[in-house]
Design a protein around this motif. Structure first.
Motif, PDB file in Angstrom:
ATOM      1  N   LYS A 167      -5.764  -7.645  36.607  1.00 16.28           N
ATOM      2  CA  LYS A 167      -6.002  -6.706  35.863  1.00 16.28           C
ATOM      3  C   LYS A 167      -4.892  -5.840  35.354  1.00 16.28           C
ATOM      4  O   LYS A 167      -4.652  -5.274  34.440  1.00 16.28           O
ATOM      5  CB  LYS A 167      -7.072  -5.610  36.631  1.00 16.28           C
ATOM      6  CG  LYS A 167      -7.852  -4.703  35.663  1.00 16.28           C
ATOM      7  CD  LYS A 167      -8.672  -3.641  36.511  1.00 16.28           C
ATOM      8  CE  LYS A 167     -10.002  -4.248  36.584  1.00 16.28           C
ATOM      9  NZ  LYS A 167     -10.561  -3.382  37.719  1.00 16.28           N
ATOM     10  N   LYS A 168      -4.056  -5.286  36.405  1.00 13.47           N
ATOM     11  CA  LYS A 168      -3.074  -4.622  36.158  1.00 13.47           C
ATOM     12  C   LYS A 168      -2.074  -5.017  35.117  1.00 13.47           C
ATOM     13  O   LYS A 168      -1.375  -4.487  34.364  1.00 13.47           O
ATOM     14  CB  LYS A 168      -2.295  -4.049  37.372  1.00 13.47           C
ATOM     15  CG  LYS A 168      -2.104  -4.978  38.335  1.00 13.47           C
ATOM     16  CD  LYS A 168      -1.204  -4.525  39.533  1.00 13.47           C
ATOM     17  CE  LYS A 168      -0.686  -5.660  40.487  1.00 13.47           C
ATOM     18  NZ  LYS A 168      -0.962  -5.478  41.922  1.00 13.47           N
ATOM     19  N   LEU A 177      -3.478  -4.663  31.838  1.00 13.52           N
ATOM     20  CA  LEU A 177      -3.095  -3.338  31.325  1.00 13.52           C
ATOM     21  C   LEU A 177      -1.691  -3.359  30.931  1.00 13.52           C
ATOM     22  O   LEU A 177      -1.318  -2.831  29.729  1.00 13.52           O
ATOM     23  CB  LEU A 177      -3.155  -2.441  32.162  1.00 13.52           C
ATOM     24  CG  LEU A 177      -4.842  -2.147  32.740  1.00 13.52           C
ATOM     25  CD1 LEU A 177      -4.807  -0.758  33.440  1.00 13.52           C
ATOM     26  CD2 LEU A 177      -5.866  -2.193  31.731  1.00 13.52           C
ATOM     27  N   LYS A 178      -0.677  -3.907  31.489  1.00 16.71           N
ATOM     28  CA  LYS A 178       0.689  -3.786  31.079  1.00 16.71           C
ATOM     29  C   LYS A 178       1.030  -4.502  29.803  1.00 16.71           C
ATOM     30  O   LYS A 178       1.562  -3.932  28.972  1.00 16.71           O
ATOM     31  CB  LYS A 178       1.517  -4.232  32.382  1.00 16.71           C
ATOM     32  CG  LYS A 178       2.719  -3.685  32.447  1.00 16.71           C
ATOM     33  CD  LYS A 178       3.681  -4.227  33.305  1.00 16.71           C
ATOM     34  CE  LYS A 178       3.484  -3.948  34.991  1.00 16.71           C
ATOM     35  NZ  LYS A 178       4.133  -4.672  35.903  1.00 16.71           N
ATOM     36  N   ILE A 213      -3.470  -1.146  26.928  1.00 17.36           N
ATOM     37  CA  ILE A 213      -4.721  -0.368  27.232  1.00 17.36           C
ATOM     38  C   ILE A 213      -4.776   0.510  28.521  1.00 17.36           C
ATOM     39  O   ILE A 213      -4.220   0.242  29.503  1.00 17.36           O
ATOM     40  CB  ILE A 213      -6.017  -1.102  27.085  1.00 17.36           C
ATOM     41  CG1 ILE A 213      -6.156  -2.099  28.221  1.00 17.36           C
ATOM     42  CG2 ILE A 213      -6.009  -1.874  25.675  1.00 17.36           C
ATOM     43  CD1 ILE A 213      -7.491  -2.838  28.206  1.00 17.36           C
ATOM     44  N   SER A 214      -5.700   1.590  28.775  1.00 16.91           N
ATOM     45  CA  SER A 214      -5.785   2.272  29.881  1.00 16.91           C
ATOM     46  C   SER A 214      -6.863   2.005  30.769  1.00 16.91           C
ATOM     47  O   SER A 214      -7.917   1.001  30.069  1.00 16.91           O
ATOM     48  CB  SER A 214      -5.988   3.714  29.659  1.00 16.91           C
ATOM     49  OG  SER A 214      -7.396   3.798  28.788  1.00 16.91           O
ATOM     50  N   TYR A 215      -7.020   2.417  32.030  1.00 17.27           N
ATOM     51  CA  TYR A 215      -8.148   2.072  32.824  1.00 17.27           C
ATOM     52  C   TYR A 215      -9.562   2.446  32.317  1.00 17.27           C
ATOM     53  O   TYR A 215     -10.377   1.684  32.251  1.00 17.27           O
ATOM     54  CB  TYR A 215      -8.042   2.584  33.996  1.00 17.27           C
ATOM     55  CG  TYR A 215      -7.070   1.822  35.199  1.00 17.27           C
ATOM     56  CD1 TYR A 215      -7.538   0.621  35.499  1.00 17.27           C
ATOM     57  CD2 TYR A 215      -5.723   2.334  35.257  1.00 17.27           C
ATOM     58  CE1 TYR A 215      -6.449   0.057  36.317  1.00 17.27           C
ATOM     59  CE2 TYR A 215      -4.935   1.719  36.432  1.00 17.27           C
ATOM     60  CZ  TYR A 215      -5.311   0.625  36.944  1.00 17.27           C
ATOM     61  OH  TYR A 215      -4.521  -0.108  37.608  1.00 17.27           O
ATOM     62  N   GLN A 256     -10.165   2.941  28.943  1.00 15.51           N
ATOM     63  CA  GLN A 256     -10.509   1.766  27.936  1.00 15.51           C
ATOM     64  C   GLN A 256     -11.274   0.532  28.491  1.00 15.51           C
ATOM     65  O   GLN A 256     -12.261   0.472  28.169  1.00 15.51           O
ATOM     66  CB  GLN A 256      -9.697   1.564  27.135  1.00 15.51           C
ATOM     67  CG  GLN A 256      -9.266   2.583  26.111  1.00 15.51           C
ATOM     68  CD  GLN A 256      -7.866   2.234  25.472  1.00 15.51           C
ATOM     69  OE1 GLN A 256      -6.848   2.004  25.825  1.00 15.51           O
ATOM     70  NE2 GLN A 256      -7.992   2.190  24.054  1.00 15.51           N
TER      71      GLN A 256
END
Lengths: 242, 215
Positions: free
Chosen positions: B12-13, B16-17, B21-23, B25
């Motif tokens: 998941k991280k 995002l990277k 996008i943000s957590y 979102q």
């Protein structure tokens, strides 16, 4: 067709169907699925099928065997839902249990809230005790800790966990924890959010953008993207800038 | 939920990277039903539990969401993807317009509208039985059986419905009756039962989802 209303004030049993209002102030049982504008339980009410209503108020004891859909559910007594619940607005100051998962927009819990699986809402605020068996997912999670609360995971944009009222009596939080006097705690496996403020929380992993780990926290590992601040009265195992 | 081994996973991280996008979102899109529950794969790693996604699927889904977001048609996308991500939210008023139910299904309808996903799958099963040339009563038998098995539809892998027939002869009387059976394969019937038809529930579930997406 105008739907009729029913009111059970003694002890009664009615069939499911479409009603304007269902009022149970004695002991009542509704068999089958119900669609209603309004359901009020101030005595003891049992619903054998699925329930769909605009507004449900439980101030006595309500037991729902199937799925519950409502715009508003207000519980000040004890309300048990065995199936899933889809409730836009939940306000509970009593004991609310959901055997499946909960989906809604707004949750305000000040009593005891127990959800067996996931809870999804736009806003979740608690000033009571809660236990979420799965993921607590909300844009905004605001928790004032009273008693011991638990969730498997918490995820969202803003997550804010602080000790509840009655704590700011000049006692240090860690000292309070050490003596175990009336201070709430939160225990979670995993917390993820963009803006995370935690106090008195125990977690294995916290991942976030801007993270504050406050007094009384015990965190195994923090992964942060922008900033991390750790209070001296907090324990953090690993700090990783991702 | 099982994800085939050959599918490449991404943490998941890292999603995002990679996408920026943000957590907030990601969790919001999950709530809205834009990312299917089944894509969230929990795995133990040396740092504890972590969530992974099928890489290709999640990256192209995020791209899709972003491209539509600008046109403010996110809610339309929610509707389009709903049967796949949140089948429990489906309410359909014209089942016969869906190919798997079709005009044959018309004889099986029992209410004006508001058919749930499980009910649509049950209708599709019944319609299939009718299409195979069986009697209406037999189609209803299958329909009722599938309707009652709603919980199994969440994970229909390997679930079959069998329509079978059995006859009893004796003392000058001959009785022939049909019965239906639902369960996870392997299903076995005794040798005196004659199988009249078999439905693959997983395939029907997929067909109903596909029809809902199109219609």
């Amino acid at each position: 067709m105008a739907a009729q209303s029913i009111s059970i004030s003694g002890s009664g049993r009615v069939a499911g169907g479409e009603y304007a209002q269902v009022k149970i102030s004695g002991s009542g049982r509704v068999e089958g699925d119900v669609v209603a504008q309004e359901i009020r339980v101030s005595g003891s009410g049992r619903f054998g099928g699925s329930v769909q209503a605009k507004e449900i108020t439980v101030s006595g004891s309500g037991k729902f065997t199937g799925r519950v859909e409502a715009d508003v559910l207000v519980t000040s007594g004890s309300c048990g839902i065995d199936g899933d619940a889809e409730v836009k607005e939940l306000r509970t100051s009593g004991a609310q249990r959901v055997g499946g998962s909960f989906r809604g927009h707004y949750v305000r819990a000040s009593g005891v809230l127990h959800v067996e699986r996931d809870l999804e809402a736009d806003v979740f605020t608690s000033s009571g005790r809660f236990e979420i068996g799965g993921l607590l997912n909300a844009d905004r999670v605001e928790v004032k800790l009273v008693g011991d609360s638990r969730a498997r995971e918490i995820g969202g944009e803003t997550i804010d966990v602080r000790p509840g009222a009655g704590f700011s009596l000049g006692l240090s939080l860690t000292r309070g924890l050490r003596f175990g006097i009336g201070i709430g705690t939160l225990t979670v496996d995993e917390i993820e959010g963009d803006e995370v403020h935690l106090e008195a929380t125990t977690a294995q992993v916290v991942r976030g953008g801007r993270v504050y780990i406050g007094p009384g926290c015990r965190i195994g590992r923090v992964e942060y993207r922008e900033s991390l601040e750790v209070h001296p009265e907090a324990e953090v195992g690993e700090r990783v800038k991702a | 939920m099982a994800v085939p081994d050959e599918e490449e996973l991404i943490a998941k991280k890292d999603v995002l990277k990679l996408t920026g996008i943000s957590y907030g979102q990601l969790y919001r899109w999950k709530r809205k039903g834009l990312i299917p529950e089944a894509w969230f794969v929990r795995r133990s790693t040396f740092t504890g539990q972590e969530t992974f996604f099928p890489k290709e699927k999640i990256l192209s889904r995020i791209e899709l969401i972003r491209s539509l977001k600008e046109e403010q048609s996110l809610d339309d996308l929610v509707r389009v993807l709903a049967p796949e991500t949140k089948p429990e939210g489906v309410k359909h008023d014209r089942p016969t317009a869906l190919a798997p139910v079709g005009s044959e299904g018309h004889r099986l309808l029992w209410k004006d509208g508001g058919y749930t996903f499980a009910e649509l799958v049950a209708l599709a099963c019944g319609a299939q039985v009718l299409r195979a040339g069986n009697r209406l009563a037999e189609a209803k038998l299958v329909l009722d059986l599938v309707r009652a098995a709603e919980a199994l539809l969440r994970d229909p892998t390997g679930v079959s419905v069998i329509l079978a027939e059995k006859s009893i002869d004796g003392e000058g009387v001959s009785v022939r009756f049909s019965f239906a059976l639902l369960g996870r394969e392997p299903l076995r019937l005794d040798r005196e039962a004659r199988i009249k038809g078999q439905l693959d529930l997983e395939r029907l579930v997929e067909q109903v989802k596909a029809a809902l997406r199109e219609g």
